[in-house]
Design a protein around this motif. Sequence first.
Motif, PDB file in Angstrom:
ATOM      1  N   VAL A   1       0.846  -1.182   0.000  1.00 34.34           N
ATOM      2  CA  VAL A   1       0.000   0.000   0.000  1.00 34.34           C
ATOM      3  C   VAL A   1       0.886   1.238   0.000  1.00 34.34           C
ATOM      4  CG1 VAL A   1      -1.710   1.307   1.322  1.00 34.34           C
ATOM      5  CG2 VAL A   1      -1.870  -1.183   1.213  1.00 34.34           C
ATOM      6  N   GLU A   2       0.650   2.138  -0.934  1.00 33.73           N
ATOM      7  CA  GLU A   2       1.424   3.372  -0.994  1.00 33.73           C
ATOM      8  C   GLU A   2       0.832   4.382  -0.013  1.00 33.73           C
ATOM      9  OE1 GLU A   2       4.138   3.735  -2.568  1.00 33.73           O
ATOM     10  OE2 GLU A   2       4.118   1.967  -3.858  1.00 33.73           O
ATOM     11  N   MET A   3       1.691   4.954   0.822  1.00 31.92           N
ATOM     12  CA  MET A   3       1.258   5.925   1.811  1.00 31.92           C
ATOM     13  C   MET A   3       1.684   7.328   1.395  1.00 31.92           C
ATOM     14  SD  MET A   3      -0.355   4.335   4.231  1.00 31.92           S
ATOM     15  CE  MET A   3      -0.280   5.449   5.643  1.00 31.92           C
ATOM     16  N   PRO A   4       0.876   8.354   1.748  1.00 36.30           N
ATOM     17  CA  PRO A   4       1.292   9.730   1.426  1.00 36.30           C
ATOM     18  C   PRO A   4       2.501  10.182   2.236  1.00 36.30           C
ATOM     19  CG  PRO A   4      -0.743   9.716   2.724  1.00 36.30           C
ATOM     20  CD  PRO A   4      -0.461   8.300   2.334  1.00 36.30           C
ATOM     21  N   GLN A   5       2.711   9.576   3.408  1.00 36.30           N
ATOM     22  CA  GLN A   5       3.876   9.908   4.233  1.00 36.30           C
ATOM     23  C   GLN A   5       5.028   8.967   3.901  1.00 36.30           C
ATOM     24  OE1 GLN A   5       0.955   8.823   5.433  1.00 36.30           O
ATOM     25  NE2 GLN A   5       0.104  10.253   6.930  1.00 36.30           N
ATOM     26  N   PRO A   6       6.255   9.435   4.023  1.00 36.35           N
ATOM     27  CA  PRO A   6       7.405   8.569   3.741  1.00 36.35           C
ATOM     28  C   PRO A   6       7.586   7.523   4.834  1.00 36.35           C
ATOM     29  CG  PRO A   6       8.151  10.675   4.608  1.00 36.35           C
ATOM     30  CD  PRO A   6       6.664  10.806   4.389  1.00 36.35           C
ATOM     31  N   PRO A   7       8.173   6.370   4.508  1.00 33.48           N
ATOM     32  CA  PRO A   7       8.443   5.363   5.542  1.00 33.48           C
ATOM     33  C   PRO A   7       9.465   5.885   6.541  1.00 33.48           C
ATOM     34  CG  PRO A   7       9.473   4.748   3.466  1.00 33.48           C
ATOM     35  CD  PRO A   7       8.618   5.929   3.180  1.00 33.48           C
ATOM     36  N   VAL A   8       9.256   5.550   7.814  1.00 33.14           N
ATOM     37  CA  VAL A   8      10.128   6.017   8.891  1.00 33.14           C
ATOM     38  C   VAL A   8      10.828   4.860   9.587  1.00 33.14           C
ATOM     39  CG1 VAL A   8      10.172   7.183  11.145  1.00 33.14           C
ATOM     40  CG2 VAL A   8       8.769   8.108   9.285  1.00 33.14           C
ATOM     41  N   ASP A   9      10.071   3.801   9.903  1.00 33.57           N
ATOM     42  CA  ASP A   9      10.624   2.716  10.716  1.00 33.57           C
ATOM     43  C   ASP A   9       9.887   1.418  10.388  1.00 33.57           C
ATOM     44  OD1 ASP A   9      11.669   1.051  12.635  1.00 33.57           O
ATOM     45  OD2 ASP A   9      10.784   2.087  14.348  1.00 33.57           O
ATOM     46  N   PRO A  10      10.546   0.441   9.755  1.00 30.72           N
ATOM     47  CA  PRO A  10       9.870  -0.809   9.402  1.00 30.72           C
ATOM     48  C   PRO A  10       9.660  -1.755  10.585  1.00 30.72           C
ATOM     49  CG  PRO A  10      12.165  -0.922   8.767  1.00 30.72           C
ATOM     50  CD  PRO A  10      11.939   0.470   9.268  1.00 30.72           C
ATOM     51  N   MET A  11      10.367  -1.518  11.706  1.00 29.73           N
ATOM     52  CA  MET A  11      10.258  -2.430  12.839  1.00 29.73           C
ATOM     53  C   MET A  11       8.817  -2.489  13.356  1.00 29.73           C
ATOM     54  SD  MET A  11      12.435  -2.532  16.423  1.00 29.73           S
ATOM     55  CE  MET A  11      13.965  -2.873  15.560  1.00 29.73           C
ATOM     56  N   GLY A  12       8.267  -3.692  13.477  1.00 33.70           N
ATOM     57  CA  GLY A  12       6.905  -3.876  13.960  1.00 33.70           C
ATOM     58  C   GLY A  12       5.854  -3.899  12.874  1.00 33.70           C
ATOM     59  N   CYS A  13       6.269  -3.687  11.617  1.00 30.14           N
ATOM     60  CA  CYS A  13       5.312  -3.692  10.509  1.00 30.14           C
ATOM     61  C   CYS A  13       4.606  -5.045  10.402  1.00 30.14           C
ATOM     62  CB  CYS A  13       6.025  -3.351   9.210  1.00 30.14           C
ATOM     63  SG  CYS A  13       5.022  -3.546   7.726  1.00 30.14           S
ATOM     64  N   GLY A  14       5.398  -6.130  10.495  1.00 31.94           N
ATOM     65  CA  GLY A  14       4.824  -7.467  10.386  1.00 31.94           C
ATOM     66  C   GLY A  14       3.852  -7.769  11.514  1.00 31.94           C
ATOM     67  N   ASP A  15       4.117  -7.235  12.704  1.00 28.65           N
ATOM     68  CA  ASP A  15       3.217  -7.458  13.842  1.00 28.65           C
ATOM     69  C   ASP A  15       1.893  -6.734  13.629  1.00 28.65           C
ATOM     70  OD1 ASP A  15       5.374  -8.821  14.909  1.00 28.65           O
ATOM     71  OD2 ASP A  15       6.054  -7.113  16.091  1.00 28.65           O
ATOM     72  N   ALA A  16       1.952  -5.505  13.110  1.00 28.20           N
ATOM     73  CA  ALA A  16       0.727  -4.776  12.800  1.00 28.20           C
ATOM     74  C   ALA A  16      -0.075  -5.528  11.731  1.00 28.20           C
ATOM     75  CB  ALA A  16       1.071  -3.369  12.315  1.00 28.20           C
ATOM     76  N   PHE A  17       0.620  -6.047  10.721  1.00 28.95           N
ATOM     77  CA  PHE A  17      -0.025  -6.852   9.676  1.00 28.95           C
ATOM     78  C   PHE A  17      -0.775  -8.029  10.297  1.00 28.95           C
ATOM     79  CE2 PHE A  17      -0.196 -10.287   6.649  1.00 28.95           C
ATOM     80  CZ  PHE A  17      -0.383  -9.700   5.403  1.00 28.95           C
ATOM     81  N   ARG A  18      -0.154  -8.688  11.264  1.00 20.59           N
ATOM     82  CA  ARG A  18      -0.760  -9.874  11.875  1.00 20.59           C
ATOM     83  C   ARG A  18      -2.011  -9.538  12.667  1.00 20.59           C
ATOM     84  NH1 ARG A  18       3.971 -10.780  10.179  1.00 20.59           N
ATOM     85  NH2 ARG A  18       4.959 -12.833  10.014  1.00 20.59           N
ATOM     86  N   ALA A  19      -2.073  -8.337  13.220  1.00 20.58           N
ATOM     87  CA  ALA A  19      -3.291  -7.909  13.910  1.00 20.58           C
ATOM     88  C   ALA A  19      -4.457  -7.842  12.923  1.00 20.58           C
ATOM     89  CB  ALA A  19      -3.073  -6.554  14.579  1.00 20.58           C
ATOM     90  N   GLY A  20      -4.207  -7.264  11.755  1.00 23.57           N
ATOM     91  CA  GLY A  20      -5.251  -7.224  10.732  1.00 23.57           C
ATOM     92  C   GLY A  20      -5.657  -8.608  10.277  1.00 23.57           C
TER      93      GLY A  20
ATOM     94  N   LYS B   1       1.823   1.507  10.108  1.00 25.85           N
ATOM     95  CA  LYS B   1       2.869   1.378  11.122  1.00 25.85           C
ATOM     96  C   LYS B   1       4.217   1.902  10.620  1.00 25.85           C
ATOM     97  CE  LYS B   1       6.091   0.371  13.643  1.00 25.85           C
ATOM     98  NZ  LYS B   1       6.857   1.175  12.772  1.00 25.85           N
ATOM     99  N   VAL B   2       4.557   1.647   9.370  1.00 29.83           N
ATOM    100  CA  VAL B   2       5.863   1.998   8.826  1.00 29.83           C
ATOM    101  C   VAL B   2       6.100   3.514   8.850  1.00 29.83           C
ATOM    102  CG1 VAL B   2       7.238   1.976   6.698  1.00 29.83           C
ATOM    103  CG2 VAL B   2       6.067  -0.075   7.424  1.00 29.83           C
ATOM    104  N   THR B   3       5.030   4.305   8.877  1.00 35.72           N
ATOM    105  CA  THR B   3       5.180   5.758   8.838  1.00 35.72           C
ATOM    106  C   THR B   3       5.445   6.362  10.212  1.00 35.72           C
ATOM    107  OG1 THR B   3       2.792   6.160   9.082  1.00 35.72           O
ATOM    108  CG2 THR B   3       3.650   5.896   6.840  1.00 35.72           C
ATOM    109  N   THR B   4       5.552   5.520  11.252  1.00 35.96           N
ATOM    110  CA  THR B   4       5.757   5.993  12.620  1.00 35.96           C
ATOM    111  C   THR B   4       6.922   5.253  13.254  1.00 35.96           C
ATOM    112  OG1 THR B   4       3.363   6.364  12.834  1.00 35.96           O
ATOM    113  CG2 THR B   4       4.643   6.352  14.866  1.00 35.96           C
ATOM    114  N   ALA B   5       7.772   5.962  13.981  1.00 27.63           N
ATOM    115  CA  ALA B   5       8.875   5.320  14.698  1.00 27.63           C
ATOM    116  C   ALA B   5       8.351   4.572  15.907  1.00 27.63           C
ATOM    117  CB  ALA B   5       9.892   6.376  15.142  1.00 27.63           C
ATOM    118  N   GLY B   6       8.929   3.400  16.173  1.00 32.75           N
ATOM    119  CA  GLY B   6       8.474   2.574  17.291  1.00 32.75           C
ATOM    120  C   GLY B   6       7.384   1.624  16.855  1.00 32.75           C
ATOM    121  N   CYS B   7       7.166   0.584  17.666  1.00 31.89           N
ATOM    122  CA  CYS B   7       6.203  -0.465  17.307  1.00 31.89           C
ATOM    123  C   CYS B   7       4.798  -0.219  17.832  1.00 31.89           C
ATOM    124  CB  CYS B   7       6.701  -1.816  17.844  1.00 31.89           C
ATOM    125  SG  CYS B   7       8.264  -2.352  17.123  1.00 31.89           S
ATOM    126  N   GLN B   8       4.652   0.728  18.773  1.00 30.92           N
ATOM    127  CA  GLN B   8       3.339   0.943  19.385  1.00 30.92           C
ATOM    128  C   GLN B   8       3.035   2.433  19.540  1.00 30.92           C
ATOM    129  OE1 GLN B   8       2.607  -1.560  22.901  1.00 30.92           O
ATOM    130  NE2 GLN B   8       4.160  -2.999  22.189  1.00 30.92           N
TER     131      GLN B   8
END
Length: 315
Positions: free
Chosen positions: A240-259, A284-291
């Motif tokens: 999915v293309e986001m209007p904001q640039p990617p900041v931090d990929p850490m935790g992206c997979g965990d957010a995916f799993r919630a969905g 999630k990728v557009t925000t630093a940190g996993c939560q």
Amino acid sequence: MSLLVCGALAYDTLFSFHGRFDSQILPDQLHKISTTFLAPSMRREFGGMAGNIAYSLTLLGEKPLVMGTVGEDFQPYRQHLLRAGVDDSHIRLIRKQYTAQCFGIADEDGNQLMAFHPGAMEFSTDNHIADIRQPVELAILSPGGHRAFLQHSQELAAAGIPFIFDPGQELPLLSREEIHQIVELASYITINDYESELMRERAGLTVDDLRRKVAAVVVTRGSRGADLYVGADHIHLPRVEMPQPPVDPMGCGDAFRAGLMVGISRQLDWQLTGRLANMIGAIKVTTAGCQNHFFDWEQLRAMYQRSYGEVWPLD
């Protein structure tokens, strides 16, 4: 009915080195390395796969039940989870232990050095699925200790609770026989593309083998999106293309799993489930940190229409 998340709760302490590791590490002196990296920036985040998945579940309107073990330093994290809406009744405090800790330092090229202290996670087998009194609709078994992985997979199966096998960084610790054992008990499997290759190397199980054993196999592929294998069907999900640039990929997979969990529990079709998971991972990728990310259903509906050119089909 509850969604159960089994796995690690951890503090992530992350440092940034404003230089390159290879400028301070001499390749011919690795046998006696002793050096210090000046790290002028540091941040401490709430982490661990169980906590990360549960946090995004609360944003989706769920009140997930988390099962894990923590140390005497956990209180700030517990308050954070309670404010978010997590059920902490099966987060067990282990006296005289620290909560699991991950320490990492990254250089300006993105190279990372990591250290992990399991702490209270070593006592994860003190928790038992039979101790849960409320009905559980679906569970996810994420990394939280090698012995606990095996124990909880058996206990979930014995209780008749369908679960997602999410081996993550625990996969290299599992033997061929143990991987086969958990796969036979699982209802769903979610792995990234590296783990799919590792699964083949360690256990001789290809994606085609796995899809014949469980209801669905999900393979996340980072910037290349994800692939869902359901029976004979294959659904590719572009990123999915986001209007904001990617900041931090850490935790992206965990957010995916919630969905993924919400889509399965609400019996959405697999394409809709995958798209929902994809959107949450992208947010999630557009925000630093996993939560630290945030969204609500109104934002998700607007994002769905923007990303897929369709109106979200459900209330």
